[in-house]
Design an enzyme around this catalytic site. Structure first.
Site, mmCIF file in Angstrom:
data_model
loop_
_atom_site.group_PDB
_atom_site.id
_atom_site.type_symbol
_atom_site.label_atom_id
_atom_site.label_comp_id
_atom_site.label_asym_id
_atom_site.label_seq_id
_atom_site.Cartn_x
_atom_site.Cartn_y
_atom_site.Cartn_z
ATOM 1 C CB THR A 148 7.014 -22.106 -26.480
ATOM 2 O OG1 THR A 148 6.238 -22.727 -27.510
ATOM 3 C CG2 THR A 148 7.222 -23.082 -25.335
ATOM 4 C CE LYS B 283 5.220 -19.064 -29.125
ATOM 5 N NZ LYS B 283 5.394 -19.341 -30.554
ATOM 6 C CG ASN C 9 9.387 -15.851 -30.544
ATOM 7 O OD1 ASN C 9 9.582 -14.656 -30.750
ATOM 8 N ND2 ASN C 9 10.048 -16.802 -31.162
ATOM 9 N N GLY D 13 -4.511 -20.874 -34.730
ATOM 10 C CA GLY D 13 -3.911 -20.791 -33.400
ATOM 11 C C GLY D 13 -2.815 -19.742 -33.348
ATOM 12 N N GLY D 14 -1.928 -19.914 -32.390
ATOM 13 C CA GLY D 14 -0.859 -18.936 -32.157
ATOM 14 C C GLY D 14 0.074 -18.776 -33.354
ATOM 15 C CE LYS E 13 -9.429 -21.983 -30.689
ATOM 16 N NZ LYS E 13 -8.314 -22.926 -30.718
ATOM 17 N N GLY F 209 8.389 -27.397 -40.901
ATOM 18 C CA GLY F 209 8.630 -26.234 -40.052
ATOM 19 C C GLY F 209 9.996 -26.139 -39.407
HETATM 20 P P1 ATR Z 1 -0.124 -23.236 -32.395
HETATM 21 O O1 ATR Z 1 0.401 -22.255 -31.395
HETATM 22 O O2 ATR Z 1 0.902 -24.247 -32.839
HETATM 23 O O3 ATR Z 1 -0.779 -22.575 -33.565
HETATM 24 P P2 ATR Z 1 -2.634 -23.813 -31.139
HETATM 25 O O4 ATR Z 1 -2.770 -22.358 -30.825
HETATM 26 O O5 ATR Z 1 -2.903 -24.793 -30.060
HETATM 27 O O6 ATR Z 1 -1.184 -24.145 -31.659
HETATM 28 O O7 ATR Z 1 -3.537 -24.145 -32.419
HETATM 29 C C1 ATR Z 1 -3.774 -25.432 -32.829
HETATM 30 C C2 ATR Z 1 -4.520 -25.393 -34.154
HETATM 31 O O8 ATR Z 1 -4.707 -26.757 -34.606
HETATM 32 C C3 ATR Z 1 -5.911 -24.800 -34.072
HETATM 33 O O9 ATR Z 1 -6.203 -24.120 -35.269
HETATM 34 C C4 ATR Z 1 -6.793 -26.055 -33.927
HETATM 35 O O10 ATR Z 1 -8.122 -25.920 -34.353
HETATM 36 P P3 ATR Z 1 -9.284 -25.481 -33.282
HETATM 37 O O11 ATR Z 1 -9.128 -24.020 -33.121
HETATM 38 O O12 ATR Z 1 -10.542 -25.878 -33.959
HETATM 39 O O13 ATR Z 1 -9.036 -26.267 -32.030
HETATM 40 C C5 ATR Z 1 -6.085 -26.976 -34.866
HETATM 41 N N1 ATR Z 1 -6.422 -28.387 -34.647
HETATM 42 C C6 ATR Z 1 -6.017 -29.176 -33.626
HETATM 43 N N2 ATR Z 1 -6.543 -30.426 -33.762
HETATM 44 C C7 ATR Z 1 -7.303 -30.416 -34.900
HETATM 45 C C8 ATR Z 1 -8.087 -31.380 -35.599
HETATM 46 N N3 ATR Z 1 -8.201 -32.647 -35.152
HETATM 47 N N4 ATR Z 1 -8.721 -31.011 -36.743
HETATM 48 C C9 ATR Z 1 -8.586 -29.760 -37.209
HETATM 49 N N5 ATR Z 1 -7.870 -28.781 -36.611
HETATM 50 C C10 ATR Z 1 -7.229 -29.110 -35.471
#
Ligand code: ATR
Length: 289
Positions: free
Chosen positions: A67, A71, A92, A134-135, A163, A250
């Site tokens: 995780t 990953k 994963n 994100g991931g 991103k 989820g």
């Molecule tokens: P995962 O593996 O669960 O997808 P991650 O890769 O850490 O986790 O991704 C987190 C996601 O939550 C990202 O899209 C992040 O947006 P940023 O790329 O802008 O950081 C989003 N996220 C986290 N906090 C946020 C917030 N307060 N408002 C909007 N998006 C948020």
């Protein structure tokens, strides 16, 4: 001589709240096998040594989950990758063969699709909106672009727009992402017009978190899927329920990716009764009713 207990586990950092041990140890108990699933909260500088040990003939470890944040990082240690893991760019689940060959899989993507199927959501010609890049989005988006039941459009928005661009330029060399449209504001997601809204961001995990989406954009007939399962109902899902939309969290994806990982390790299908114990263990651990 007594046989050594088989060890399975998850590597990542931090791992404090991982539910994988609860789910997999329930499975081992139901299967009546002498195995244990453990947490391996490794720092990045411990990975080389860990994977070196994993190759040793006398290692008791026979399967792993991976995780955040490793990953992608574990690619370098794999002897082989499944075509899907290669496309997604993330592993994963690691299968370890008898001769200690490491094969990297991704069960997040098919796990999500299995949950959608359970919810009887057919993606063909549907309008989908995704929050986050994100991931998890990487796995889900790859699955949604590869499925024969092709969505009509997948709009994607992330707070950090660069991103999304990175994700798409990475994916487009491996899969057909013609249906994907990156947008630069939540309004451009056209949420009222979508059939499926997916939140992959972490917004909703903390008690104080707001919903990223306003309540009056949600409507009956759409499915609102929040990858967060703790709490079981985020502010987004509450809004969706208030508006008469279908909702899902989820936990189903977590469950299906776990079942699929276990089936990889066991090299066979898992009985429904065992799967039931896995899901029950998850729901009990989270205090679901
Ligand atoms: P995962 O593996 O669960 O997808 P991650 O890769 O850490 O986790 O991704 C987190 C996601 O939550 C990202 O899209 C992040 O947006 P940023 O790329 O802008 O950081 C989003 N996220 C986290 N906090 C946020 C917030 N307060 N408002 C909007 N998006 C948020």
């Amino acid at each position: 001589m007594e046989e050594q207990k088989a060890i399975y586990g998850i590597i990542g950092n931090p791992l404090g709240h991982s539910l994988s041990p609860v789910m997999h140890n329930a499975a081992f108990q139901a299967l009546d096998v002498d195995a244990e699933y453990k947490l391996f909260p490794l720092k990045e500088d411990q990975l080389d040594e860990f994977f070196k040990d994993l190759k040793k003939e006398d290692s008791p470890i026979f399967g792993l989950n991976v995780t955040v944040p490793y990953k992608e990082h574990v690619f370098q240690y794999m002897d082989r990758l499944s075509p899907l893991a290669e496309k997604i760019g993330a592993v994963n689940t690691i299968f370890i063969s008898k001769n200690r060959e490491l094969i990297g899989y991704n069960t997040d993507a098919p796990g999500f699709m299995a949950h959608l199927a359970e919810l009887q959501f057919n993606t063909a010609d549907k309008r989908i909106a995704i929050l986050g890049a994100g991931g998890s989005t990487r796995a889900i988006l790859t699955a949604l672009c590869m499925i024969p039941e092709r969505p009509r459009i997948i709009k994607i928005y992330n707070r950090t727009t660069s991103k999304v661009d990175e994700l798409l330029s990475d994916l487009k060399v491996k899969i057909n992402i013609d249906v994907v449209e990156p947008v630069i504001s939540i309004d451009d997601l056209d949420i009222p017009g979508c059939d499926l809204l997916i939140n992959t961001t972490s917004v909703g995990m903390s008690k104080e978190d707001p919903s990223l989406v306003e309540e009056d954009l949600l409507r009956p007939g759409m499915l609102v899927y929040d990858l967060i399962y703790n709490p079981p109902e985020t502010p987004l899902l509450k809004f969706a329920r208030n508006q008469g939309a279908l909702t899902a969290n989820g936990l189903g994806m977590l469950y299906y990716q776990g079942v699929m990982a276990l089936q990889r390790w066991a090299e066979t299908e898992i009985d429904e009764s065992v799967k039931y114990q896995m899901r029950l263990a998850l729901e009990e651990a989270l205090g679901y009713e």
